[in-house]
Design an enzyme around this catalytic site. Structure first.
Site, PDB file in Angstrom:
ATOM      1  N   SER A  13       0.922  -1.129  -0.063  1.00 11.65           N
ATOM      2  CA  SER A  13      -0.121  -0.091  -0.103  1.00 11.65           C
ATOM      3  C   SER A  13       0.962   1.179   0.049  1.00 11.65           C
ATOM      4  O   SER A  13       0.379   2.335  -0.561  1.00 11.65           O
ATOM      5  CB  SER A  13      -1.093  -0.090   1.122  1.00 11.65           C
ATOM      6  OG  SER A  13      -0.489   0.282   2.395  1.00 11.65           O
ATOM      7  N   MET A  90      10.682  -6.932   4.094  1.00 14.89           N
ATOM      8  CA  MET A  90      10.808  -7.602   5.471  1.00 14.89           C
ATOM      9  C   MET A  90      12.271  -8.206   5.474  1.00 14.89           C
ATOM     10  O   MET A  90      12.446  -9.297   5.991  1.00 14.89           O
ATOM     11  CB  MET A  90       9.849  -8.616   5.600  1.00 14.89           C
ATOM     12  CG  MET A  90       8.453  -8.077   5.698  1.00 14.89           C
ATOM     13  SD  MET A  90       8.156  -6.560   6.631  1.00 14.89           S
ATOM     14  CE  MET A  90       8.008  -7.401   8.323  1.00 14.89           C
ATOM     15  N   ARG A  91      13.284  -7.431   5.147  1.00 18.06           N
ATOM     16  CA  ARG A  91      14.754  -8.153   5.398  1.00 18.06           C
ATOM     17  C   ARG A  91      15.717  -6.754   5.863  1.00 18.06           C
ATOM     18  O   ARG A  91      15.292  -5.597   5.079  1.00 18.06           O
ATOM     19  CB  ARG A  91      14.937  -8.575   3.949  1.00 18.06           C
ATOM     20  CG  ARG A  91      14.873  -9.937   3.895  1.00 18.06           C
ATOM     21  CD  ARG A  91      15.090 -10.270   2.368  1.00 18.06           C
ATOM     22  NE  ARG A  91      16.490 -10.621   2.120  1.00 18.06           N
ATOM     23  CZ  ARG A  91      17.174 -11.673   2.400  1.00 18.06           C
ATOM     24  NH1 ARG A  91      16.581 -12.981   2.950  1.00 18.06           N
ATOM     25  NH2 ARG A  91      18.621 -11.849   2.363  1.00 18.06           N
ATOM     26  N   HIS A 117       8.675   3.186   8.823  1.00 19.56           N
ATOM     27  CA  HIS A 117       8.364   2.553  10.241  1.00 19.56           C
ATOM     28  C   HIS A 117       7.088   2.817  10.541  1.00 19.56           C
ATOM     29  O   HIS A 117       6.966   4.123  11.002  1.00 19.56           O
ATOM     30  CB  HIS A 117       9.707   2.366  10.723  1.00 19.56           C
ATOM     31  CG  HIS A 117       9.533   1.635  12.071  1.00 19.56           C
ATOM     32  ND1 HIS A 117       9.537   0.034  11.728  1.00 19.56           N
ATOM     33  CD2 HIS A 117       9.247   1.653  13.360  1.00 19.56           C
ATOM     34  CE1 HIS A 117       9.390  -0.328  13.135  1.00 19.56           C
ATOM     35  NE2 HIS A 117       9.048   0.562  13.912  1.00 19.56           N
ATOM     36  N   ASP A 149      20.417   2.601   7.956  1.00 15.86           N
ATOM     37  CA  ASP A 149      21.788   2.123   8.025  1.00 15.86           C
ATOM     38  C   ASP A 149      21.749   0.689   8.215  1.00 15.86           C
ATOM     39  O   ASP A 149      20.709  -0.071   8.228  1.00 15.86           O
ATOM     40  CB  ASP A 149      22.183   3.242   9.084  1.00 15.86           C
ATOM     41  CG  ASP A 149      21.594   3.038  10.518  1.00 15.86           C
ATOM     42  OD1 ASP A 149      21.023   2.054  10.686  1.00 15.86           O
ATOM     43  OD2 ASP A 149      21.715   3.710  11.404  1.00 15.86           O
ATOM     44  N   GLU A 150      22.751   0.151   8.711  1.00 10.98           N
ATOM     45  CA  GLU A 150      22.972  -1.257   9.053  1.00 10.98           C
ATOM     46  C   GLU A 150      22.201  -1.827  10.137  1.00 10.98           C
ATOM     47  O   GLU A 150      21.930  -3.189  10.424  1.00 10.98           O
ATOM     48  CB  GLU A 150      24.464  -1.611   9.234  1.00 10.98           C
ATOM     49  CG  GLU A 150      25.181  -1.370   8.009  1.00 10.98           C
ATOM     50  CD  GLU A 150      26.642  -1.512   8.432  1.00 10.98           C
ATOM     51  OE1 GLU A 150      27.154  -2.356   9.015  1.00 10.98           O
ATOM     52  OE2 GLU A 150      27.546  -0.863   7.432  1.00 10.98           O
ATOM     53  N   ASP A 153      16.070  -0.058  11.745  1.00 12.36           N
ATOM     54  CA  ASP A 153      15.241   1.113  11.879  1.00 12.36           C
ATOM     55  C   ASP A 153      15.894   2.127  13.094  1.00 12.36           C
ATOM     56  O   ASP A 153      15.429   2.808  13.751  1.00 12.36           O
ATOM     57  CB  ASP A 153      13.863   0.809  12.768  1.00 12.36           C
ATOM     58  CG  ASP A 153      13.167  -0.155  11.881  1.00 12.36           C
ATOM     59  OD1 ASP A 153      13.126  -0.085  10.684  1.00 12.36           O
ATOM     60  OD2 ASP A 153      12.432  -1.090  12.354  1.00 12.36           O
ATOM     61  N   GLU A 182       0.873   7.072   6.897  1.00 16.05           N
ATOM     62  CA  GLU A 182       2.255   6.613   6.251  1.00 16.05           C
ATOM     63  C   GLU A 182       2.019   7.145   4.694  1.00 16.05           C
ATOM     64  O   GLU A 182       2.764   7.277   3.963  1.00 16.05           O
ATOM     65  CB  GLU A 182       2.659   5.120   6.319  1.00 16.05           C
ATOM     66  CG  GLU A 182       2.630   4.686   7.653  1.00 16.05           C
ATOM     67  CD  GLU A 182       2.987   3.060   7.751  1.00 16.05           C
ATOM     68  OE1 GLU A 182       3.574   2.622   6.729  1.00 16.05           O
ATOM     69  OE2 GLU A 182       2.718   2.484   8.633  1.00 16.05           O
TER      70      GLU A 182
HETATM   71  C1  GRF Z   1       3.907  -0.488   6.709  1.00  8.56           C
HETATM   72  O1  GRF Z   1       3.138  -0.281   8.048  1.00  8.56           O
HETATM   73  C2  GRF Z   1       5.355  -0.181   6.960  1.00  8.56           C
HETATM   74  O2  GRF Z   1       5.476   0.883   7.857  1.00  8.56           O
HETATM   75  C3  GRF Z   1       6.021  -1.378   7.444  1.00  8.56           C
HETATM   76  O3  GRF Z   1       5.534  -2.439   6.794  1.00  8.56           O
HETATM   77  C4  GRF Z   1       4.108  -2.026   6.465  1.00  8.56           C
HETATM   78  C5  GRF Z   1       3.873  -2.321   4.882  1.00  8.56           C
HETATM   79  O4  GRF Z   1       2.670  -1.876   4.564  1.00  8.56           O
HETATM   80  N1  GRF Z   1       7.659  -1.220   7.270  1.00  8.56           N
HETATM   81  P1  GRF Z   1       2.437  -1.902   3.043  1.00  8.56           P
HETATM   82  O5  GRF Z   1       2.832  -3.379   2.272  1.00  8.56           O
HETATM   83  O6  GRF Z   1       2.977  -0.553   2.556  1.00  8.56           O
HETATM   84  O7  GRF Z   1       0.827  -1.951   2.756  1.00  8.56           O
END
Ligand code: GRF
Length: 225
Positions: A13, A90-91, A117, A149-150, A153, A182
């Site tokens: 999203s 997610m890495r 984040h 950075d490394e 968050d 976001e």
């Molecule tokens: C969001 O809450 C973002 O802040 C986090 O992962 C989520 C991703 O949502 N890092 P999307 O895939 O952008 O819908």
């Protein structure tokens, strides 16, 4: 116009918010490539629907993280990407990745990897940030756009938006309230970077060479009860 590379693992999203903002010229940038580590991720469908090139490099079972990131860098470079936006990726990225997209002369000292984040960093880094905020009982949470950075968050903060945490909130309710912010904050921050208005001084990120003027934020608001 700068070229964005977006890395996403899930629903995408935030990717959609960036795609829409570029399409509507609210952000002076173009999404050149969307990369995912998860086959079938909704983010890949969103990119394809917007006519943007996609690459999926499955990360499952990949133990050599540096080699994996070298392959990512190769794809991003081939697409001429100037700024990498992590959007639900997610890495953790490796030094290999960061050194390829470190500050460059062309970017006037501005790093070239950003992330969004769902918490007001440095509070609640890592996974399940909204659940962490609820468990801690905070009255205000929000979202943060930061350079990468490394650490997890831990990079310099570009922009933040706050939302109230309400008494009846569960994790999905708070996550939805934060996600709406976001979708506003990420395109705005990427737009400032695209315009060359963002610079890094130590750990402080400056907009037009100055810290952004602050507004008083309080929850509950003064005089409310
Ligand atoms: C969001 O809450 C973002 O802040 C986090 O992962 C989520 C991703 O949502 N890092 P999307 O895939 O952008 O819908």
């Amino acid at each position: 116009m700068i070229r964005l590379g977006v890395l996403a693992s899930g629903s995408g999203s935030n990717l959609q918010a960036l795609l829409d903002a570029c399409r509507d010229r609210r952000v002076d940038a173009e999404v050149a490539l969307v990369l995912s580590n998860v086959p079938g991720a909704r983010a890949l469908e969103r990119a394809a629907a917007a006519g943007v090139a996609t690459v999926c490099l499955p990360s499952r079972g990949q133990t050599d993280r540096a080699a994996y990131d070298a392959a990512l860098v190769e794809r991003l470079r081939a697409a001429g990407v100037d700024l990498v936006c992590l959007a639900g990726y997610m890495r953790l990225v490796t030094p290999t990745f960061l050194s390829a997209f470190g500050p460059a002369a062309a970017s006037r000292g501005c790093p070239r990897v950003v992330n969004i984040h769902p918490a007001l960093l440095p509070a609640f880094p890592g996974l399940h940030a909204q659940a962490q905020a609820l468990a801690a009982g905070v009255k205000v949470s929000g979202c943060t756009v930061h350079f990468v950075d490394e650490g997890t968050d831990t990079g310099p903060i570009v922009a933040q938006a706050a939302v109230p945490v309400l008494d009846g909130d569960d994790e999905p309710a708070l996550a939805a309230r934060i996600l709406a912010e976001e979708h506003r904050l990420y395109p705005a921050a990427v737009g400032w970077i695209a315009q060359g208005r963002v610079s890094l001084r130590g750990r402080r990120v400056l907009l037009d060479g100055a810290a952004a003027p602050g507004l008083p934020l309080r929850s509950p608001p003064p005089g409310d009860r």
